[in-house]
Scaffold this motif. Structure first.
Motif, PDB file in Angstrom:
ATOM      1  N   MET A   1      58.494  51.503-109.379  1.00 41.39           N
ATOM      2  CA  MET A   1      57.114  51.921-109.085  1.00 41.39           C
ATOM      3  C   MET A   1      56.935  53.398-109.421  1.00 41.39           C
ATOM      4  O   MET A   1      57.814  54.210-109.131  1.00 41.39           O
ATOM      5  N   VAL A   2      55.822  53.707-110.032  1.00 42.87           N
ATOM      6  CA  VAL A   2      55.460  55.101-110.274  1.00 42.87           C
ATOM      7  C   VAL A   2      54.312  55.448-109.335  1.00 42.87           C
ATOM      8  O   VAL A   2      53.274  54.770-109.324  1.00 42.87           O
ATOM      9  N   LYS A   3      54.491  56.491-108.527  1.00 40.59           N
ATOM     10  CA  LYS A   3      53.457  56.928-107.595  1.00 40.59           C
ATOM     11  C   LYS A   3      52.702  58.103-108.212  1.00 40.59           C
ATOM     12  O   LYS A   3      53.294  59.148-108.487  1.00 40.59           O
ATOM     13  N   VAL A   4      51.420  57.894-108.430  1.00 42.21           N
ATOM     14  CA  VAL A   4      50.585  58.890-109.089  1.00 42.21           C
ATOM     15  C   VAL A   4      49.532  59.388-108.115  1.00 42.21           C
ATOM     16  O   VAL A   4      48.913  58.589-107.399  1.00 42.21           O
ATOM     17  N   GLY A   5      49.322  60.697-108.088  1.00 41.84           N
ATOM     18  CA  GLY A   5      48.207  61.272-107.348  1.00 41.84           C
ATOM     19  C   GLY A   5      47.111  61.634-108.334  1.00 41.84           C
ATOM     20  O   GLY A   5      47.362  62.363-109.290  1.00 41.84           O
ATOM     21  N   LEU A   6      45.913  61.090-108.133  1.00 40.42           N
ATOM     22  CA  LEU A   6      44.764  61.382-108.996  1.00 40.42           C
ATOM     23  C   LEU A   6      43.757  62.183-108.193  1.00 40.42           C
ATOM     24  O   LEU A   6      43.348  61.772-107.102  1.00 40.42           O
ATOM     25  N   THR A   7      43.374  63.338-108.723  1.00 46.00           N
ATOM     26  CA  THR A   7      42.436  64.172-107.976  1.00 46.00           C
ATOM     27  C   THR A   7      41.485  64.874-108.934  1.00 46.00           C
ATOM     28  O   THR A   7      41.650  64.836-110.153  1.00 46.00           O
ATOM     29  N   GLY A   8      40.490  65.521-108.362  1.00 41.78           N
ATOM     30  CA  GLY A   8      39.492  66.258-109.131  1.00 41.78           C
ATOM     31  C   GLY A   8      38.414  66.708-108.181  1.00 41.78           C
ATOM     32  O   GLY A   8      38.162  66.056-107.162  1.00 41.78           O
ATOM     33  N   GLY A   9      37.784  67.806-108.494  1.00 41.51           N
ATOM     34  CA  GLY A   9      36.715  68.300-107.632  1.00 41.51           C
ATOM     35  C   GLY A   9      35.521  67.362-107.645  1.00 41.51           C
ATOM     36  O   GLY A   9      35.355  66.553-108.570  1.00 41.51           O
ATOM     37  N   LEU A  21      41.402  53.380-115.210  1.00 40.25           N
ATOM     38  CA  LEU A  21      42.834  53.109-115.017  1.00 40.25           C
ATOM     39  C   LEU A  21      43.049  51.734-114.390  1.00 40.25           C
ATOM     40  O   LEU A  21      43.993  51.023-114.722  1.00 40.25           O
ATOM     41  N   ALA A  22      42.163  51.340-113.488  1.00 43.38           N
ATOM     42  CA  ALA A  22      42.271  50.015-112.865  1.00 43.38           C
ATOM     43  C   ALA A  22      42.137  48.917-113.914  1.00 43.38           C
ATOM     44  O   ALA A  22      42.872  47.924-113.902  1.00 43.38           O
ATOM     45  N   VAL A  23      41.200  49.094-114.852  1.00 40.47           N
ATOM     46  CA  VAL A  23      41.008  48.117-115.927  1.00 40.47           C
ATOM     47  C   VAL A  23      42.282  47.998-116.773  1.00 40.47           C
ATOM     48  O   VAL A  23      42.651  46.906-117.215  1.00 40.47           O
ATOM     49  N   LEU A  24      42.972  49.112-116.959  1.00 39.25           N
ATOM     50  CA  LEU A  24      44.193  49.108-117.774  1.00 39.25           C
ATOM     51  C   LEU A  24      45.390  48.511-117.029  1.00 39.25           C
ATOM     52  O   LEU A  24      46.402  48.205-117.650  1.00 39.25           O
ATOM     53  N   GLY A  25      45.278  48.362-115.716  1.00 41.71           N
ATOM     54  CA  GLY A  25      46.359  47.707-114.974  1.00 41.71           C
ATOM     55  C   GLY A  25      46.942  48.491-113.815  1.00 41.71           C
ATOM     56  O   GLY A  25      47.876  48.034-113.159  1.00 41.71           O
ATOM     57  N   ALA A  26      46.392  49.678-113.538  1.00 42.38           N
ATOM     58  CA  ALA A  26      46.895  50.457-112.407  1.00 42.38           C
ATOM     59  C   ALA A  26      46.503  49.801-111.084  1.00 42.38           C
ATOM     60  O   ALA A  26      45.454  49.168-110.977  1.00 42.38           O
ATOM     61  N   VAL A  27      47.371  49.947-110.079  1.00 46.96           N
ATOM     62  CA  VAL A  27      47.031  49.561-108.711  1.00 46.96           C
ATOM     63  C   VAL A  27      46.392  50.799-108.074  1.00 46.96           C
ATOM     64  O   VAL A  27      47.038  51.841-107.941  1.00 46.96           O
ATOM     65  N   ILE A  28      45.122  50.694-107.719  1.00 44.24           N
ATOM     66  CA  ILE A  28      44.392  51.852-107.202  1.00 44.24           C
ATOM     67  C   ILE A  28      44.401  51.850-105.680  1.00 44.24           C
ATOM     68  O   ILE A  28      44.057  50.840-105.048  1.00 44.24           O
ATOM     69  N   ALA A 106      54.904  48.439-110.600  1.00 42.53           N
ATOM     70  CA  ALA A 106      53.506  48.876-110.593  1.00 42.53           C
ATOM     71  C   ALA A 106      53.377  50.378-110.842  1.00 42.53           C
ATOM     72  O   ALA A 106      54.260  51.170-110.506  1.00 42.53           O
ATOM     73  N   VAL A 107      52.263  50.745-111.457  1.00 45.40           N
ATOM     74  CA  VAL A 107      51.828  52.138-111.480  1.00 45.40           C
ATOM     75  C   VAL A 107      50.756  52.240-110.401  1.00 45.40           C
ATOM     76  O   VAL A 107      49.660  51.688-110.542  1.00 45.40           O
ATOM     77  N   VAL A 108      51.106  52.884-109.296  1.00 43.38           N
ATOM     78  CA  VAL A 108      50.185  53.000-108.159  1.00 43.38           C
ATOM     79  C   VAL A 108      49.484  54.352-108.245  1.00 43.38           C
ATOM     80  O   VAL A 108      50.120  55.404-108.163  1.00 43.38           O
ATOM     81  N   VAL A 109      48.174  54.289-108.448  1.00 43.38           N
ATOM     82  CA  VAL A 109      47.377  55.509-108.578  1.00 43.38           C
ATOM     83  C   VAL A 109      46.647  55.753-107.263  1.00 43.38           C
ATOM     84  O   VAL A 109      45.768  54.983-106.879  1.00 43.38           O
ATOM     85  N   ASN A 110      47.038  56.797-106.575  1.00 44.52           N
ATOM     86  CA  ASN A 110      46.398  57.190-105.323  1.00 44.52           C
ATOM     87  C   ASN A 110      45.242  58.135-105.652  1.00 44.52           C
ATOM     88  O   ASN A 110      45.462  59.258-106.124  1.00 44.52           O
ATOM     89  N   ASP A 111      44.027  57.657-105.424  1.00 44.95           N
ATOM     90  CA  ASP A 111      42.817  58.428-105.700  1.00 44.95           C
ATOM     91  C   ASP A 111      42.566  59.312-104.478  1.00 44.95           C
ATOM     92  O   ASP A 111      42.107  58.841-103.440  1.00 44.95           O
ATOM     93  N   VAL A 112      42.932  60.592-104.594  1.00 47.95           N
ATOM     94  CA  VAL A 112      42.965  61.493-103.425  1.00 47.95           C
ATOM     95  C   VAL A 112      42.111  62.739-103.695  1.00 47.95           C
ATOM     96  O   VAL A 112      42.561  63.671-104.361  1.00 47.95           O
ATOM     97  N   TRP A 190      47.430  56.785-119.392  1.00 50.47           N
ATOM     98  CA  TRP A 190      48.012  55.509-118.975  1.00 50.47           C
ATOM     99  C   TRP A 190      49.335  55.262-119.707  1.00 50.47           C
ATOM    100  O   TRP A 190      50.313  54.823-119.111  1.00 50.47           O
ATOM    101  N   ARG A 191      49.361  55.551-121.005  1.00 54.22           N
ATOM    102  CA  ARG A 191      50.596  55.374-121.786  1.00 54.22           C
ATOM    103  C   ARG A 191      51.716  56.231-121.198  1.00 54.22           C
ATOM    104  O   ARG A 191      52.851  55.774-121.031  1.00 54.22           O
ATOM    105  N   LYS A 192      51.390  57.461-120.845  1.00 51.28           N
ATOM    106  CA  LYS A 192      52.405  58.360-120.277  1.00 51.28           C
ATOM    107  C   LYS A 192      52.881  57.871-118.907  1.00 51.28           C
ATOM    108  O   LYS A 192      54.064  57.982-118.572  1.00 51.28           O
ATOM    109  N   LEU A 193      51.968  57.337-118.128  1.00 48.51           N
ATOM    110  CA  LEU A 193      52.355  56.824-116.808  1.00 48.51           C
ATOM    111  C   LEU A 193      53.261  55.611-116.950  1.00 48.51           C
ATOM    112  O   LEU A 193      54.241  55.480-116.211  1.00 48.51           O
TER     113      LEU A 193
END
Length: 201
Positions: A1-9, A21-28, A106-112, A190-193
């Motif tokens: 599993m890859v744990k990703v933190g996704l953020t932005g103002g 990212l969800a469409v590409l297959g990430a678990v959001i 899974a690539v788990v993308v935490n939308d934080v 996504w490719r890099k993840l």
């Protein structure tokens, strides 16, 4: 599993990147969505918010009146801290449960949204920051979300600076332009993840 933190103002377009990212297959794991769930009517979270802020933050149907609460907390850092102290632990527990349910590949993308503010970068294998200039974000908040300029600026000021967010980024998606420029960047991220998983063993 890859744990990703996704953020932005606020106004940077993080939610749009998350959707793609969800469409590409990430678990959001969406912290904003979970933050709404944990203060839904009948939850201990909502009871705690009412105990702290009073019945005035409830709508007529007994749900949380988010605009009214927002007007209180975004103008007062101490009240914002009090709200965060209630909501963040509940969000963290629910997020951990969702993450545990994802598969080992899974690539788990935490939308934080508040990843930089709460110094959460060390919790993730990689941090992806969706970046846009402050003026671009302000324009989006006023034009697309219907906020007053004063409200938009107050919400932006309550968050980390652009420089602070970029300082914790492993990967940056530049969303300063129109949405058509976004897709290629999201696919490259996504490719890099996906490529990151085998190297971790």
């Amino acid at each position: 599993m890859v744990k990703v933190g996704l953020t932005g103002g606020i106004g940077a377009g993080k939610s749009e990147v998350s959707r793609r990212l969800a469409v590409l297959g990430a678990v959001i794991v969406d912290a904003d969505l979970i933050a709404r769930e944990v203060v839904a009517p009948g939850t201990p979270g909502l009871a705690a918010v009412v105990a702290e802020f009073g019945e005035d933050v409830l709508a007529a149907d007994g749900s949380l009146d988010r605009p009214r609460l927002g007007a209180v907390v975004f103008a007062d850092p101490d009240r914002l801290a009090a709200l965060n102290a209630i909501v963040h632990p509940l969000v963290r527990d629910r997020s951990a449960a969702l993450e545990a349910a994802a598969g080992p590949d899974a690539v788990v993308v935490n939308d934080v949204p508040l990843l930089a503010e709460n110094k959460l970068a060390p919790l993730y294998d990689l941090v992806v920051v969706v970046d846009a200039a402050d003026e671009t974000r302000l324009r989006r908040l006023v034009d697309l979300r219907g906020m007053t300029e004063e409200d938009a600026r107050a919400r932006m000021a309550a968050q980390a600076s652009r420089a602070d967010r970029l300082a914790v980024a492993d990967l940056v998606i530049d969303n300063d332009g129109p949405l058509d420029g976004l897709e290629a960047q999201v696919r490259e991220v996504w490719r890099k993840l996906r490529d990151y998983a085998p190297r971790r063993g």
